[in-house]
Design an enzyme around this catalytic site. Structure first.
Site, short mmCIF file in Angstrom:
data_model
loop_
_atom_site.label_atom_id
_atom_site.label_comp_id
_atom_site.label_asym_id
_atom_site.label_seq_id
_atom_site.Cartn_x
_atom_site.Cartn_y
_atom_site.Cartn_z
N CYS A 142 -11.26 14.40 3.77
CA CYS A 142 -12.36 13.50 4.18
C CYS A 142 -12.33 13.42 5.71
O CYS A 142 -11.28 13.10 6.29
CB CYS A 142 -12.18 12.12 3.55
SG CYS A 142 -12.13 12.21 1.74
N ASN B 180 -11.99 2.37 10.40
CA ASN B 180 -10.99 2.41 11.47
C ASN B 180 -11.14 3.76 12.13
O ASN B 180 -10.78 4.77 11.54
CB ASN B 180 -9.58 2.34 10.87
CG ASN B 180 -9.26 0.96 10.39
OD1 ASN B 180 -9.38 0.00 11.12
ND2 ASN B 180 -8.87 0.86 9.14
N CYS C 84 -6.23 1.21 6.90
CA CYS C 84 -6.75 2.28 6.06
C CYS C 84 -7.09 3.50 6.88
O CYS C 84 -7.78 3.41 7.88
CB CYS C 84 -8.05 1.89 5.38
SG CYS C 84 -8.01 0.30 4.65
N CYS D 134 -2.58 14.95 2.57
CA CYS D 134 -3.63 14.86 1.56
C CYS D 134 -4.48 16.11 1.66
O CYS D 134 -4.75 16.59 2.77
CB CYS D 134 -4.49 13.62 1.78
SG CYS D 134 -5.73 13.36 0.48
N SER E 110 -6.61 4.21 -6.27
CA SER E 110 -7.82 4.54 -5.52
C SER E 110 -7.99 6.06 -5.48
O SER E 110 -7.04 6.79 -5.18
CB SER E 110 -7.69 3.98 -4.10
OG SER E 110 -8.82 4.30 -3.34
N SER F 263 -13.53 5.79 -4.08
CA SER F 263 -13.93 5.90 -2.68
C SER F 263 -15.28 6.59 -2.65
O SER F 263 -15.37 7.81 -2.58
CB SER F 263 -12.90 6.71 -1.90
OG SER F 263 -11.69 5.99 -1.89
N LEU F 264 -16.34 5.80 -2.70
CA LEU F 264 -17.68 6.37 -2.82
C LEU F 264 -18.23 6.74 -1.43
O LEU F 264 -18.57 7.88 -1.17
CB LEU F 264 -18.61 5.40 -3.55
CG LEU F 264 -19.87 6.04 -4.11
CD1 LEU F 264 -19.55 7.03 -5.22
CD2 LEU F 264 -20.85 4.99 -4.62
N HIS F 265 -18.33 5.75 -0.57
CA HIS F 265 -18.72 5.95 0.84
C HIS F 265 -20.16 6.42 1.07
O HIS F 265 -20.62 6.43 2.22
CB HIS F 265 -17.75 6.86 1.59
CG HIS F 265 -16.32 6.40 1.53
ND1 HIS F 265 -15.94 5.10 1.75
CD2 HIS F 265 -15.16 7.07 1.25
CE1 HIS F 265 -14.62 4.99 1.63
NE2 HIS F 265 -14.13 6.16 1.32
N GLY G 246 -2.46 10.30 0.68
CA GLY G 246 -2.57 11.15 -0.51
C GLY G 246 -3.63 10.74 -1.49
O GLY G 246 -4.17 9.63 -1.43
N GLU G 247 -3.93 11.66 -2.38
CA GLU G 247 -4.88 11.41 -3.46
C GLU G 247 -4.05 11.24 -4.74
O GLU G 247 -3.54 12.23 -5.29
CB GLU G 247 -5.86 12.59 -3.56
CG GLU G 247 -6.70 12.63 -4.81
CD GLU G 247 -7.41 11.32 -5.15
OE1 GLU G 247 -7.99 10.67 -4.26
OE2 GLU G 247 -7.38 10.94 -6.34
N CYS H 39 0.88 -1.17 0.00
CA CYS H 39 0.00 0.00 0.00
C CYS H 39 0.91 1.22 0.00
O CYS H 39 1.69 1.42 0.93
CB CYS H 39 -0.88 -0.06 1.25
SG CYS H 39 -2.01 1.31 1.41
N1 SAH Z 1 -7.16 9.34 -1.69
C1 SAH Z 1 -7.42 8.00 -2.13
C2 SAH Z 1 -6.57 6.97 -1.39
C3 SAH Z 1 -6.85 7.06 0.08
S1 SAH Z 1 -6.88 5.78 1.20
C4 SAH Z 1 -8.86 7.68 -1.94
O1 SAH Z 1 -9.54 8.41 -1.24
O2 SAH Z 1 -9.34 6.72 -2.52
C5 SAH Z 1 -7.70 4.41 0.61
C6 SAH Z 1 -9.08 4.15 1.16
O3 SAH Z 1 -9.15 4.16 2.60
C7 SAH Z 1 -10.08 5.19 0.68
O4 SAH Z 1 -11.23 4.52 0.23
C8 SAH Z 1 -10.39 5.94 1.94
O5 SAH Z 1 -11.62 6.60 1.89
C9 SAH Z 1 -10.32 4.85 2.98
N2 SAH Z 1 -10.23 5.34 4.35
C10 SAH Z 1 -9.74 6.51 4.78
N3 SAH Z 1 -9.85 6.63 6.10
C11 SAH Z 1 -10.43 5.49 6.53
C12 SAH Z 1 -10.82 5.01 7.81
N4 SAH Z 1 -10.59 5.73 8.91
N5 SAH Z 1 -11.40 3.80 7.88
C13 SAH Z 1 -11.60 3.07 6.78
N6 SAH Z 1 -11.26 3.46 5.55
C14 SAH Z 1 -10.69 4.67 5.42
#
Ligand code: SAH
Length: 371
Positions: free
Chosen positions: A131, A311, A354, A127, A212, A235-237, A178-179, A120
């Protein structure tokens, strides 16, 4: 006196030191011949670095001993100084924290599974996407990583994995700090190197590389134009704009429908299944109706959902969804025809899971500074 003063001042650089991973083969050959070295050494050094994961010239025993220092300085400066290397999960998860030339910190995580070894990797120090549930997002952006700083994390991950008997690095996910698509030009070059065959590159299959993103639509479209069939993860969420505007603030710029449209175009172009990342956050995005809405938006598409139990980050008001709620969410997605997997939560004990990267190291640093 003025000389002494000048010497005592730290040398300010604006860029990381020159490294072969930022240079073409021809550039390396030119630099070596300017130094009075034969041009063939360029291929020799690149093979050692990309294929054998030797990261410093001193250890390159096929170079003449008296030339290793100067070659190292010219083409293989240390880009990543280890701050801390931790492991957990019986040694099968390793987190490395690195200090960069300007003291910026980044982390990479290596996870060994029976059928693969995944690294990873970070694409930026910090970043800028903010978020609110992500530790990295809280600290803001320090800077973009250079191509060589990205590639060097991969080479070090391969090396650490081999040294620790975890197996050969096979997969890369850009899910560290990072993004990645906000650092597009450098990421693109890094992806080329990661997927180029040895000795010109690291030789991983593009299918084993996942980028990602929060959903930077123009950059997703650029990635599609690259003809590199890497896996795209979004990363939709949240399936609805109202909630996603809060959880992934860039949604205020590119809405759910635009992001998904770009994802489906990516899938059509590359024939690669898009991964939809969904962190399960208690009472935020885990309602049954949201599962149904998500299923309706994804059904019939070349997509699968990767649920990530949240997390919780220090100081966050948010928590992971309870297991029965998560189970119900998964069942509804599957019933709606959407392939769904639940992400394992490797590395939690070492703050390597993550969204946890960086916070712990920064905290240690502040403590060190206070002592
Ligand atoms: N900037 C990129 C890569 C970031 S990390 C992105 O947003 O996709 C990779 C994944 O971990 C992303 O889906 C992000 O939203 C998720 N993530 C970030 N913080 C998290 C957390 N506290 N718990 C679970 N997933 C998390």
């Amino acid at each position: 006196m003025s000389v002494a003063l000048t010497l005592s001042e730290p040398r300010q650089r604006t860029k990381p030191p020159r490294h072969l991973a930022d240079l073409s083969l021809t550039d390396c050959q030119q630099i070596l011949t300017d130094m009075g070295q034969p041009a063939f050494r360029a291929k020799q050094i690149r093979r050692q670095y990309y294929a054998r994961h030797v990261t410093d010239a001193i250890s390159m025993t096929d170079l003449p001993a008296d030339a290793r220092d100067s070659i190292g300085e010219a083409l293989l400066p240390q880009l990543l100084a280890p701050v801390k290397v931790d492991s957990c999960d019986n040694g099968e998860t390793v987190k490395a924290a690195w200090r960069l030339y300007d003291n910026a910190l980044v982390e990479s995580v290596i996870m060994s599974y029976p059928d693969r070894v995944t690294a990873c990797i970070s694409s930026q120090a910090g970043c800028g996407m903010a978020c609110p549930f992500c530790a990295t997002g809280q600290a803001g952006l320090t800077r973009n990583l250079s191509t060589a700083e990205i590639v060097d994390q991969v080479v070090h991950a391969a090396k650490i994995s081999e040294e620790r008997g975890l197996g050969r690095l096979s997969h890369i996910v850009f899910m560290g700090m990072g993004e990645p698509l906000a650092n597009w030009a450098r990421l693109k070059k890094a992806l080329r190197i990661i997927t180029a065959p040895n000795p010109e590159g690291i030789g991983l299959s593009a299918r084993h590389v996942t980028v990602s993103t929060v959903g930077l639509v123009p950059a997703i479209r650029k990635l599609a134009e690259e003809d590199l069939p890497v896996t795209l993860a979004i990363s939709l969420h949240a399936p609805d704009d109202e909630l996603r505007d809060e959880l992934v603030p860039i949604n205020n710029r590119w809405k759910v429908s635009e992001v998904l449209e770009a994802a489906w175009d990516y899938a059509a172009k590359t024939k690669r299944r898009v991964s939809i990342e969904y962190a399960m956050i208690r009472d935020m995005n885990d309602q049954p109706w949201r599962a149904d809405l998500l299923a309706r938006k994804l059904a019939g598409k070349l997509a699968h959902v990767n649920l990530i139990p949240l997390n919780p980050t220090p100081g966050s008001k948010w928590d992971a969804s309870p297991a029965p709620v998560q189970d119900e969410f998964v069942a509804r997605l599957r019933a709606g025809g959407v392939p769904t997997t639940v992400r394992d939560t490797r590395g939690q004990e070492i703050d390597g899971a993550c969204g946890q990267l960086a916070a712990a190291v920064e905290q240690d640093q502040r403590q060190d500074a206070a002592n």
